[in-house]
Design an enzyme around this catalytic site. Structure first.
Site, PDB file in Angstrom:
ATOM      1  N   ALA A   1      40.679 -31.258  25.213  1.00 22.16           N
ATOM      2  CA  ALA A   1      41.391 -32.214  26.069  1.00 22.16           C
ATOM      3  C   ALA A   1      41.937 -33.364  25.234  1.00 22.16           C
ATOM      4  CB  ALA A   1      40.427 -32.752  27.120  1.00 22.16           C
TER       5      ALA A   1
ATOM      6  N   GLY B   1      37.575 -28.568  25.590  1.00 22.81           N
ATOM      7  CA  GLY B   1      38.445 -27.870  26.532  1.00 22.81           C
ATOM      8  C   GLY B   1      39.068 -26.616  25.931  1.00 22.81           C
TER       9      GLY B   1
ATOM     10  N   GLU C   1      36.498 -24.024  26.375  1.00 23.19           N
ATOM     11  CA  GLU C   1      36.371 -23.732  27.812  1.00 23.19           C
ATOM     12  C   GLU C   1      37.537 -22.862  28.276  1.00 23.19           C
ATOM     13  OE1 GLU C   1      35.841 -27.989  28.774  1.00 23.19           O
ATOM     14  OE2 GLU C   1      34.077 -27.356  29.912  1.00 23.19           O
TER      15      GLU C   1
ATOM     16  N   GLU D   1      31.676 -32.771  23.854  1.00 18.27           N
ATOM     17  CA  GLU D   1      31.838 -33.841  24.852  1.00 18.27           C
ATOM     18  C   GLU D   1      30.692 -34.835  24.866  1.00 18.27           C
ATOM     19  OE1 GLU D   1      32.538 -30.713  25.216  1.00 18.27           O
ATOM     20  OE2 GLU D   1      34.500 -30.525  26.192  1.00 18.27           O
TER      21      GLU D   1
END
Ligand code: NAD
Length: 709
Positions: A61, A102, A105, A125
């Site tokens: 992200a 991300g 993911e 994270e």
């Protein structure tokens, strides 16, 4: 363009293309969705490969989007993952470089994953005070098993694809490609081989469980709590992974989301995200572009092998650079060389360094008494006594022996770098490199930019700092630079607190409970109380208006210089470091208070913390105003890496931003109105006052670089 679409016969290849790390910002997410829809509607496409352009699959992200509207705008990363997982044709993730956060993911949403050897996989994270919020806590346990997944999530550290591939029963990687050059071809072949597979495998359908679930998670919680008592993210990670094992996938996913959003707005996560960006921001210097040429530094010279010089030398030896270490006498040289040797041998004893590496490092050290041995050095660092005349003489000698273009650095803590530079015929080559003690341990390096320091000298110093693994922050010339100039105000305020009724122990404990590694009095006892005394004596003649509590001077007059004399603000048992309250000091403080005519009052911890931290903040605002520090994030990094400020508070300037600058100013006005307190001390810096009035913050105004307005 943030995702490329290519059609290779029967396979569509969608390539994330958002330099530098293919961050999954809104535009990239939109581009991936469009490409997927195109692949869906094209009847000739049998399967899809999702890979990344450049050096990496995806760094995850875009953290600048966190907490903003863009992060929430459609398509959310969860939507993209959902689209992929339920896609009617096989989607194969092809991973190289790194699949982080991300990015990993997203890959877990794909039906298959292939990776080239050397790919780093991580869900980092937790380091930002968050948990993986796009399914990571639900899907990773399903492909890796609960223990390995939780380990990865709680550490935030990367594992190599080849290590994952070796784990028995893992379902994270379907294929490991040893040659990264072959990744695309291998992924396309793999996609062809699974094109007809139905039903398509989905990670969400895999089971997640642990045979001793309740006990295991209790154990994990205890560990997480002990490791990071102030940071809520690790516990939330444990809860979310546990949910993966006890609840249906959809419910677990919703739970993960809820916890993620809860963490996103915590002060701790804000602070850790600020630190992440501030750390990267220190290297940016507004008027020194990233592509500024650097001077090659292949050999180093250090002048003065005392406390600092020997530690400084170790840094460069660790980086594999030869170091000539110059002293003024054979005895001092012997002592300095022994100190360097002791540091390396200490590491060997602790098993942190091999005997062979120790020998290699020491072989790079050239102890010398002869100036001409410095002629080969590309960088010369002076670390002799803190005395202008001594340093001036050294710089004249360096000017005579250093080769043209060599960088001449001083480790001075308080002297004027411009005056030192003026002792040479090459002031453009002179820079301050202010290391902190112990120099081979402390992360912080203040790079002091003189009036004439050349841009390539500055760029080289910053690059060297990275090479020796320091956090370098640029400061302009002033007395104390960033860190010590602020610290002086903090110590002044600590003294005023004593005058008004607090004890050294109470003050130290209050600020240590706030999170600082060490309170002002324990710190001063460790560093030596005579250091501050020498500075104050100078101030008394140069700045007679500056008011100090006299207690620190009384302490020094009593010969209580700190741990080294066995007595300072505290008493110390011989050979022990634990600080014991001193009746003698308590008496001295009381007597001093009486001479000031002050009646002691009870001061609460909150006031102590605010007065100490806001003293730092106000001086920090002045540093920004004067352009001594370029960004508030730089000041925060100085305090985090050099002064033991707690990372989860984000640094003093960020802390003030979080309190609201208006509230900071109002509190300062309240302190100024206190009859015992010093109204001049609490006059808010104009920048602070201006930002408070505008509803601004240091971070918003200064994090993007450039000097203060
Ligand atoms: P120190 O007294 O331990 O070491 C100074 C060394 O310089 C001595 O070994 C001395 O023999 C040598 N020296 C003196 N004149 C010399 C000359 N002409 N040629 C070669 N060698 C000479 O001092 P230190 O604590 O290492 O401090 C050195 C510098 O670093 C000072 O400028 C100090 O302000 C700065 N500094 C110190 C600290 C700290 O915590 N000690 C932290 C940051 C910066």
């Amino acid at each position: 363009m943030t995702a490329l679409y290519q059609f290779l016969g029967d396979i569509a290849v969608i390539t994330l293309d958002h330099p530098p790390v293919n961050g999954l910002d809104l535009a990239t997410r939109r581009a991936v969705v469009q490409a997927l829809l195109r692949a869906q509607s094209d009847g000739a496409v049998q399967a899809v490969v999702l890979d990344g352009a450049g050096r990496t699959f995806s760094g995850g992200a875009d953290i600048k989007e966190f907490g903003t509207d863009r992060a929430m705008q459609s398509p959310h990363l969860l939507d993209v993952i959902e689209l992929i997982e339920s896609f009617g044709k096989p989607v194969v993730a092809a991973l190289h470089g790194a699949a982080m956060g991300g990015g990993l993911e997203l890959a877990l949403g794909c039906h298959y994953r292939v990776a080239s050897a050397g790919t780093r996989l991580a869900l980092p994270e937790v380091k930002l005070g968050l948990l993986p919020g796009a399914g990571g806590t639900q899907r990773l346990p399903r492909v890796l098993g609960v223990e390995a997944a939780l380990n990865l999530i709680l550490s935030g550290e990367a594992v190599l694809a080849e290590a994952v591939a070796r784990l028995p029963g893992q379902k994270l990687l379907d294929l490991l490609v040893s040659d990264p050059q072959q990744l695309r071809d291998a992924a396309v072949s793999f996609a062809r081989s699974v094109a007809a597979d139905r039903p398509l495998p989905q990670v969400r359908r895999l089971p997640a469980g642990h045979p001793q679930g309740a006990a295991f998670f209790q154990f994990a919680r205890n560990t997480a709590r002990a490791m990071a008592p102030h940071i809520p993210a690790p516990l939330a990670c444990v809860d979310a992974v546990e949910a993966a094992t006890t609840r249906p996938f959809e419910v677990g996913l919703a739970y993960e989301r809820e916890r993620f959003m809860g963490l996103m707005y915590t002060p701790v996560s804000r602070a850790l995200r600020h630190v992440f960006l501030a750390e990267r921001g220190t290297a940016r210097i507004a008027d020194v572009p990233d592509d500024t040429p650097r001077r090659p530094v292949l050999a180093v010279g250090v002048v003065g092998a005392g406390t600092m010089g020997s530690g400084i030398a170790v840094n460069f030896l660790d980086a594999g650079l030869p170091v000539a270490l110059l002293e003024s006498s054979a005895e001092a040289l012997e002592r300095g060389t022994a100190a360097v040797t002791r540091i390396f041998e200490g590491r060997v004893k602790k098993g942190k360094l091999s005997a062979e590496a120790c020998t290699q490092r020491l072989a790079l050290l050239q102890p010398t008494l002869d100036d001409s041995d410095l002629g080969r050095a590309d960088l010369l660092i002076e670390a002799v006594y803190e005395d202008f005349d001594v340093k001036a003489a050294v710089f004249r000698r360096l000017d005579a022996v250093a080769k043209p273009g060599a960088i001449l650095a001083t480790n001075t803590s308080t002297l004027d770098v411009d005056r030192i530079a003026a002792c040479t015929r090459r002031p453009q080559d002179v820079v301050g490199l202010h290391f902190f003690s112990p120099a081979h341990v402390m992360k912080l390096l203040e790079v002091v930019r003189g009036r004439e320091t050349a841009p390539d000298v500055l760029a080289t110093a910053m690059a060297l700092a990275r090479q020796i693994k320091k956090t370098a922050v640029v400061a302009r010339v002033c007395d104390g630079f960033i860190g010590n100039r602020m610290l002086e105000q903090y110590f002044r305020q600590a003294g005023f607190l004593l005058d008004e009724g607090a004890t050294p122990g109470q003050i130290d404990q209050a600020i240590e409970r706030f999170g600082l590694a060490m309170g002002p009095f324990r710190m001063s006892d460790l560093a030596g109380n005579d250091i501050g005394w020498a500075i104050r004596k100078r101030r008394y003649s140069e700045q007679p208006d500056m008011r100090y509590s006299g207690t620190a001077d009384r302490l020094c007059e009593m010969g209580r210089f700190g741990q080294k004399t066995g007595a300072g603000w505290y008493d110390y048992q011989p050979g022990q470091r634990s600080a014991l309250p001193s009746a003698e000091v308590a008496q001295m403080i009381e007597a001093h208070r009486a001479t000031l005519g002050l009646a002691p009052r009870r001061i609460g911890d909150q006031e102590i913390v605010q007065r100490l931290v806001y003293a730092l903040v106000n001086e920090g605002a002045r540093l920004l105003e004067e352009g001594i520090a370029a960004k508030s994030g730089d000041i925060d990094m100085v305090y985090l890496t050099g002064y033991g400020f707690p990372v989860w508070r984000g640094g003093p300037m960020h802390f003030a931003d979080q309190q609201g600058l208006l509230s900071v100013v109002q509190t300062m006005r309240r302190f100024a109105a206190n009859p015992h307190d010093d109204a001049a001390f609490w006059q808010p810096a104009p920048l602070l006052e201006k930002l408070a009035a505008q509803g601004g913050s240091f971070g918003a105004d200064h994090s993007r670089g450039g000097a203060a307005s």
